[in-house]
Design a protein around this motif. Sequence first.
Motif, PDB file in Angstrom:
ATOM      1  N   PHE A 156     -45.132  62.057 -29.266  1.00 20.42           N
ATOM      2  CA  PHE A 156     -46.458  60.979 -29.587  1.00 20.42           C
ATOM      3  C   PHE A 156     -46.597  59.628 -29.436  1.00 20.42           C
ATOM      4  O   PHE A 156     -47.915  59.438 -28.747  1.00 20.42           O
ATOM      5  CB  PHE A 156     -45.531  60.594 -31.482  1.00 20.42           C
ATOM      6  N   LEU A 157     -45.596  59.015 -29.170  1.00 18.22           N
ATOM      7  CA  LEU A 157     -46.031  57.907 -28.057  1.00 18.22           C
ATOM      8  C   LEU A 157     -46.766  57.598 -26.957  1.00 18.22           C
ATOM      9  O   LEU A 157     -47.911  57.460 -26.190  1.00 18.22           O
ATOM     10  CB  LEU A 157     -44.754  56.746 -28.310  1.00 18.22           C
ATOM     11  N   GLN A 158     -45.645  58.663 -25.970  1.00 22.23           N
ATOM     12  CA  GLN A 158     -46.901  58.454 -24.466  1.00 22.23           C
ATOM     13  C   GLN A 158     -47.445  59.301 -23.996  1.00 22.23           C
ATOM     14  O   GLN A 158     -48.263  58.879 -23.404  1.00 22.23           O
ATOM     15  CB  GLN A 158     -45.662  59.293 -23.670  1.00 22.23           C
ATOM     16  N   THR A 159     -47.443  60.385 -25.362  1.00 27.46           N
ATOM     17  CA  THR A 159     -48.739  60.934 -24.751  1.00 27.46           C
ATOM     18  C   THR A 159     -50.273  60.225 -25.586  1.00 27.46           C
ATOM     19  O   THR A 159     -51.460  59.847 -24.820  1.00 27.46           O
ATOM     20  CB  THR A 159     -48.926  62.019 -25.765  1.00 27.46           C
ATOM     21  N   ARG A 160     -50.094  59.742 -26.278  1.00 29.42           N
ATOM     22  CA  ARG A 160     -51.324  58.759 -27.164  1.00 29.42           C
ATOM     23  C   ARG A 160     -51.208  57.574 -26.040  1.00 29.42           C
ATOM     24  O   ARG A 160     -52.810  57.658 -25.862  1.00 29.42           O
ATOM     25  CB  ARG A 160     -50.225  57.724 -28.330  1.00 29.42           C
ATOM     26  N   LEU A 161     -50.388  56.875 -25.599  1.00 27.27           N
ATOM     27  CA  LEU A 161     -50.289  55.748 -24.171  1.00 27.27           C
ATOM     28  C   LEU A 161     -51.141  56.351 -22.933  1.00 27.27           C
ATOM     29  O   LEU A 161     -52.406  55.802 -22.845  1.00 27.27           O
ATOM     30  CB  LEU A 161     -48.938  55.199 -23.889  1.00 27.27           C
ATOM     31  N   GLN A 162     -51.277  57.926 -22.503  1.00 29.69           N
ATOM     32  CA  GLN A 162     -51.528  58.578 -21.502  1.00 29.69           C
ATOM     33  C   GLN A 162     -52.827  58.399 -21.740  1.00 29.69           C
ATOM     34  O   GLN A 162     -53.712  58.306 -21.115  1.00 29.69           O
ATOM     35  CB  GLN A 162     -50.957  59.579 -21.649  1.00 29.69           C
ATOM     36  N   ASP A 163     -53.224  59.592 -22.342  1.00 29.92           N
ATOM     37  CA  ASP A 163     -54.371  59.584 -23.174  1.00 29.92           C
ATOM     38  C   ASP A 163     -55.350  57.972 -23.323  1.00 29.92           C
ATOM     39  O   ASP A 163     -56.992  58.119 -22.617  1.00 29.92           O
ATOM     40  CB  ASP A 163     -54.542  59.584 -24.458  1.00 29.92           C
ATOM     41  N   ARG A 164     -54.858  57.062 -23.215  1.00 28.50           N
ATOM     42  CA  ARG A 164     -55.705  55.675 -23.042  1.00 28.50           C
ATOM     43  C   ARG A 164     -55.554  54.452 -22.067  1.00 28.50           C
ATOM     44  O   ARG A 164     -56.315  54.444 -21.143  1.00 28.50           O
ATOM     45  CB  ARG A 164     -55.290  54.384 -24.300  1.00 28.50           C
ATOM     46  N   HIS A 165     -54.379  55.372 -21.899  1.00 31.26           N
ATOM     47  CA  HIS A 165     -53.740  54.326 -20.196  1.00 31.26           C
ATOM     48  C   HIS A 165     -53.890  54.461 -18.783  1.00 31.26           C
ATOM     49  O   HIS A 165     -53.134  54.243 -18.220  1.00 31.26           O
ATOM     50  CB  HIS A 165     -53.350  53.209 -20.676  1.00 31.26           C
ATOM     51  N   PRO A 167     -50.580  58.644 -17.690  1.00 31.15           N
ATOM     52  CA  PRO A 167     -49.551  58.366 -17.072  1.00 31.15           C
ATOM     53  C   PRO A 167     -48.990  57.990 -16.367  1.00 31.15           C
ATOM     54  O   PRO A 167     -47.336  57.875 -17.518  1.00 31.15           O
ATOM     55  CB  PRO A 167     -49.667  60.439 -16.392  1.00 31.15           C
ATOM     56  N   VAL A 168     -49.307  56.603 -15.893  1.00 29.49           N
ATOM     57  CA  VAL A 168     -48.027  56.079 -14.850  1.00 29.49           C
ATOM     58  C   VAL A 168     -47.801  55.035 -16.256  1.00 29.49           C
ATOM     59  O   VAL A 168     -46.898  54.561 -16.550  1.00 29.49           O
ATOM     60  CB  VAL A 168     -48.506  55.544 -13.514  1.00 29.49           C
ATOM     61  N   ARG A 169     -48.812  54.204 -16.387  1.00 32.15           N
ATOM     62  CA  ARG A 169     -48.602  52.950 -17.551  1.00 32.15           C
ATOM     63  C   ARG A 169     -47.965  53.659 -18.834  1.00 32.15           C
ATOM     64  O   ARG A 169     -47.109  52.665 -19.156  1.00 32.15           O
ATOM     65  CB  ARG A 169     -50.466  52.559 -17.448  1.00 32.15           C
ATOM     66  N   ALA A 170     -48.175  54.543 -18.767  1.00 36.26           N
ATOM     67  CA  ALA A 170     -48.375  55.507 -20.464  1.00 36.26           C
ATOM     68  C   ALA A 170     -46.167  55.368 -20.253  1.00 36.26           C
ATOM     69  O   ALA A 170     -45.658  54.667 -20.911  1.00 36.26           O
ATOM     70  CB  ALA A 170     -48.258  56.250 -20.777  1.00 36.26           C
ATOM     71  N   ALA A 171     -45.908  55.452 -19.093  1.00 35.29           N
ATOM     72  CA  ALA A 171     -44.447  55.900 -18.843  1.00 35.29           C
ATOM     73  C   ALA A 171     -43.949  54.662 -18.958  1.00 35.29           C
ATOM     74  O   ALA A 171     -42.565  54.136 -19.354  1.00 35.29           O
ATOM     75  CB  ALA A 171     -44.568  56.878 -17.441  1.00 35.29           C
ATOM     76  N   LEU A 172     -44.207  53.958 -17.829  1.00 37.85           N
ATOM     77  CA  LEU A 172     -44.025  52.302 -17.671  1.00 37.85           C
ATOM     78  C   LEU A 172     -43.424  51.469 -19.410  1.00 37.85           C
ATOM     79  O   LEU A 172     -42.740  50.061 -19.073  1.00 37.85           O
ATOM     80  CB  LEU A 172     -44.997  51.385 -16.695  1.00 37.85           C
ATOM     81  N   GLY A 280     -49.679  65.516 -13.680  1.00 46.20           N
ATOM     82  CA  GLY A 280     -49.607  67.337 -13.600  1.00 46.20           C
ATOM     83  C   GLY A 280     -50.382  66.724 -15.335  1.00 46.20           C
ATOM     84  O   GLY A 280     -50.951  67.728 -16.414  1.00 46.20           O
ATOM     85  N   ARG A 281     -51.162  65.802 -15.745  1.00 47.69           N
ATOM     86  CA  ARG A 281     -52.302  65.082 -17.100  1.00 47.69           C
ATOM     87  C   ARG A 281     -53.214  65.946 -16.760  1.00 47.69           C
ATOM     88  O   ARG A 281     -54.237  66.290 -15.728  1.00 47.69           O
ATOM     89  CB  ARG A 281     -52.800  63.847 -16.468  1.00 47.69           C
TER      90      ARG A 281
END
Length: 317
Positions: A156-165, A167-172, A280-281
């Motif tokens: 839910f969370l990291q995937t949504r953040l990745q779609d917008r920002h 993969p690296v920022r999503a993990a941060l 791997g995005r």
Amino acid sequence: MRSPVGAGRRLAGVVRRHPVASFLAWSFPVGQAIAFQPVLAPAWYGVDLPTAPFVVAANLLGLLLPAVVITGVVGGRAGVRALWRRAVRVRVPLRWYGLVLVVVPVAAAAVAGALLGAPEAIGRVLVSALLSGLLVQLLLGFLTTNWAEEVAWTGFLQTRLQDRHGPVRAALVTGPLFALQHASLAAGNGWLGGVAVLLFITATAVPFRFLQGWVANRTGSLLVVGLVHAAGNATTDGSGFGGAGLLPRLYPDGTVGPVHLLALAAVGLVVLAATRGRLGRPAARGASAATGTRPPAVPAGRRAPSRRAPGQPAGRR
């Protein structure tokens, strides 16, 4: 007097516009209220409560439930089905199960060997350590805790953040939130000790989220992501439902400590470097199957902008 239907529609509208904030507004108050009960029970109720059942309840009611409900509000039944397919996807190349059963335990054993030296009783207890310490604790942790955690944090969370920002920022962003979820487990160390433990967990959580984002992107399976999480825990702490993990059985006279956090962080940093931050995005196209979101509609009478390579003149393909 406001109509309950109208209030419900307004709330659903807020959730659709701010799904991540809505998730956090549900997750932390509910989840931490449950998780802190064993910490507060001796002073408030005069009893000692086991930690593991409350951790399980916090993950189910404070992580998994809001992830599913908010996915349904935002993406409807199609969004929930897409999340469920990722959550139970078993059919992935065998090498990913090798990551779970070989790479993660070997990385943890290597860190333990570097810090503590070679275990003395490895020959006599190795089979028991692998079966009862690794496999049994891995399955217990996955089924009771880590699957629900990763459906929420990664699916839910990291995937949504990745779609917008990306993969690296999503993990941060996800890493510190993921670490804060463990505040109740750090609270037993006192205020200063608890803060130090949380800072350490945060420092290792960010590269761990690199690893988890990469696994999710490459496999499309939150089940495998949960197994990676469970394998890390099974190397040291175990599942929390009794029984030591792999390394405490090999080092019965030593304190293994948070070796698994260091090992998972090291693997995550290797993944970050090897993928050059892409983790791997997959290429974005059309609707996001993971989140149920769709690209903005093109107004009637306008042509959708064509995709062309940088420097290619407009009007040419």
